[in-house]
Design a protein around this motif. Structure first.
Motif, mmCIF file in Angstrom:
data_model
loop_
_atom_site.group_PDB
_atom_site.id
_atom_site.type_symbol
_atom_site.label_atom_id
_atom_site.label_comp_id
_atom_site.label_asym_id
_atom_site.label_seq_id
_atom_site.Cartn_x
_atom_site.Cartn_y
_atom_site.Cartn_z
ATOM 1 N N GLU A 67 37.185 -1.062 23.289
ATOM 2 C CA GLU A 67 36.732 -1.902 24.400
ATOM 3 C C GLU A 67 35.207 -1.944 24.478
ATOM 4 O OE1 GLU A 67 37.215 -4.668 27.196
ATOM 5 O OE2 GLU A 67 38.879 -3.700 26.142
ATOM 6 N N TRP A 68 34.563 -0.841 24.140
ATOM 7 C CA TRP A 68 33.097 -0.794 24.159
ATOM 8 C C TRP A 68 32.503 -1.775 23.143
ATOM 9 C CZ3 TRP A 68 30.842 0.445 19.513
ATOM 10 C CH2 TRP A 68 31.643 1.119 18.578
ATOM 11 N N LEU A 69 33.196 -1.962 22.024
ATOM 12 C CA LEU A 69 32.722 -2.900 21.007
ATOM 13 C C LEU A 69 32.951 -4.339 21.467
ATOM 14 C CD1 LEU A 69 31.451 -3.203 18.238
ATOM 15 C CD2 LEU A 69 33.721 -2.979 17.210
ATOM 16 N N ARG A 70 34.041 -4.564 22.190
ATOM 17 C CA ARG A 70 34.297 -5.895 22.739
ATOM 18 C C ARG A 70 33.185 -6.279 23.723
ATOM 19 N NH1 ARG A 70 39.578 -6.824 22.665
ATOM 20 N NH2 ARG A 70 40.013 -4.908 23.804
ATOM 21 N N ALA A 71 32.747 -5.310 24.524
ATOM 22 C CA ALA A 71 31.650 -5.571 25.461
ATOM 23 C C ALA A 71 30.367 -5.934 24.714
ATOM 24 C CB ALA A 71 31.422 -4.354 26.340
ATOM 25 N N ALA A 72 30.122 -5.254 23.595
ATOM 26 C CA ALA A 72 28.932 -5.554 22.790
ATOM 27 C C ALA A 72 29.024 -6.952 22.196
ATOM 28 C CB ALA A 72 28.786 -4.525 21.676
ATOM 29 N N ILE A 73 30.222 -7.359 21.810
ATOM 30 C CA ILE A 73 30.413 -8.708 21.284
ATOM 31 C C ILE A 73 30.054 -9.742 22.340
ATOM 32 C CG2 ILE A 73 32.211 -10.356 20.610
ATOM 33 C CD1 ILE A 73 33.444 -8.141 18.930
ATOM 34 N N GLY A 181 23.288 1.104 16.306
ATOM 35 C CA GLY A 181 23.935 1.924 17.329
ATOM 36 C C GLY A 181 25.434 1.679 17.394
ATOM 37 N N LEU A 182 25.840 0.433 17.262
ATOM 38 C CA LEU A 182 27.268 0.110 17.280
ATOM 39 C C LEU A 182 27.985 0.746 16.091
ATOM 40 C CD1 LEU A 182 27.272 -3.688 18.251
ATOM 41 C CD2 LEU A 182 27.634 -1.710 19.752
ATOM 42 N N MET A 183 27.402 0.615 14.902
ATOM 43 C CA MET A 183 28.046 1.168 13.717
ATOM 44 C C MET A 183 28.176 2.688 13.806
ATOM 45 S SD MET A 183 28.993 -1.402 11.900
ATOM 46 C CE MET A 183 29.357 -2.029 13.573
ATOM 47 N N ASN A 184 27.187 3.321 14.384
ATOM 48 C CA ASN A 184 27.230 4.784 14.488
ATOM 49 C C ASN A 184 28.227 5.278 15.523
ATOM 50 O OD1 ASN A 184 25.393 5.166 12.434
ATOM 51 N ND2 ASN A 184 23.625 5.258 13.806
ATOM 52 N N ARG A 185 28.732 4.384 16.364
ATOM 53 C CA ARG A 185 29.770 4.766 17.325
ATOM 54 C C ARG A 185 31.175 4.639 16.727
ATOM 55 N NH1 ARG A 185 29.310 2.491 23.364
ATOM 56 N NH2 ARG A 185 31.173 3.835 23.496
ATOM 57 N N LEU A 186 31.290 3.979 15.592
ATOM 58 C CA LEU A 186 32.604 3.877 14.951
ATOM 59 C C LEU A 186 33.013 5.245 14.423
ATOM 60 C CD1 LEU A 186 32.229 0.557 12.909
ATOM 61 C CD2 LEU A 186 33.503 0.882 15.036
ATOM 62 N N ASP A 187 34.135 5.743 14.898
ATOM 63 C CA ASP A 187 34.563 7.090 14.489
ATOM 64 C C ASP A 187 35.885 7.091 13.731
ATOM 65 O OD1 ASP A 187 36.252 6.471 16.552
ATOM 66 O OD2 ASP A 187 35.600 8.086 17.891
ATOM 67 N N ASP A 188 36.445 5.907 13.512
ATOM 68 C CA ASP A 188 37.697 5.802 12.766
ATOM 69 C C ASP A 188 37.373 5.430 11.322
ATOM 70 O OD1 ASP A 188 40.836 5.371 13.006
ATOM 71 O OD2 ASP A 188 40.016 3.759 11.774
ATOM 72 N N GLU A 189 37.900 6.192 10.380
ATOM 73 C CA GLU A 189 37.556 5.975 8.971
ATOM 74 C C GLU A 189 38.030 4.610 8.475
ATOM 75 O OE1 GLU A 189 35.748 6.640 5.392
ATOM 76 O OE2 GLU A 189 35.535 7.692 7.311
ATOM 77 N N ALA A 190 39.182 4.151 8.962
ATOM 78 C CA ALA A 190 39.672 2.831 8.537
ATOM 79 C C ALA A 190 38.729 1.726 9.002
ATOM 80 C CB ALA A 190 41.076 2.600 9.092
#
Length: 224
Positions: A67-73, A181-190
């Motif tokens: 959801e945090w990424l959707r907000a960034a979009i 900053g967005l990329m560094n918040r991604l914590d899922d390997e897939a």
């Protein structure tokens, strides 16, 4: 090492290949014709006008955990709205007809890149779309302002024929830190692997637009 650092490292070869495309090197040296610049703008229009629809499609497909990424979009959408009109403004400043440009068809290479972006979102992991963001914003930061200044000097075009390149060179510098900053918040390997995979593909696809710019998007072995 952060994921953003890893992303840049794992796509370094593809990025170098894009930056070595002959017409890009010629543009930075002021060795292109007006029709080359107009052709570039024509193809830019056809992919830039999909930026907001692609962002919307990506946001709609993200899972609740992102959801945090959707907000960034949502922030990206607000900033990208209407940029395809800037490209048309530049085309008019170069002497082209606005309506004709807007009604034209994209080259094969441009159509394939846009199609792959939609396919990545719909068929694969929608987070992969950020591989396209890396490629287009990274290329813009590396080339846009330098190319605009060199091309203007070489072709004697008015400053208002470069609103797209100049604005994106500056705007995408601002976006770079936000994207990191967005990329560094991604914590899922897939999710991470989806971005790396898509970025590699988009470097090739975006490069093909330039490799085939002088032949209306036809894939030519000698242009590679």
């Amino acid at each position: 090492m952060t994921f953003h650092d890893t992303l840049l490292e794992q796509t370094q070869a593809e990025r170098a290949e894009l930056l070595s495309v002959p017409i890009l090197k010629a543009a930075l040296a002021g060795q292109i014709a007006r029709q080359d610049y107009v052709a570039f703008l024509g193809q830019a229009y056809h992919h830039v006008r999909h930026t907001v629809p692609l962002l919307m499609a990506c946001g709609a497909r993200l899972p609740a955990r992102l959801e945090w990424l959707r907000a960034a979009i949502g922030e990206y959408i607000g900033e990208e709205m209407g940029h395809h009109e800037w490209v048309l403004d530049d085309l008019v400043a170069c002497g082209a007809d606005r309506a004709t440009c807007a009604a034209s068809q994209p080259s094969l290479a441009t159509e394939l890149m846009v199609s792959y972006a939609y396919d990545t979102i719909a068929r694969g992991n929608p987070v992969g779309f950020f591989g396209m963001v890396l490629v287009l914003e990274g290329a813009s930061v590396a080339l846009a302002t330098r190319a605009a200044n060199t091309i203007q000097t070489a072709l004697g075009l008015p400053r208002n024929a470069f609103s797209y390149l100049l604005s994106h060179g500056e705007l995408d510098v601002e976006h770079t830190g936000f994207f990191e900053g967005l990329m560094n918040r991604l914590d899922d390997e897939a999710d991470r692997q989806a971005v790396v995979h898509a970025a590699r593909r988009f470097y090739v696809l975006y490069g093909d637009i330039f490799r085939t710019l002088r032949r209306d998007g036809l894939r030519l072995a000698e242009a590679a």
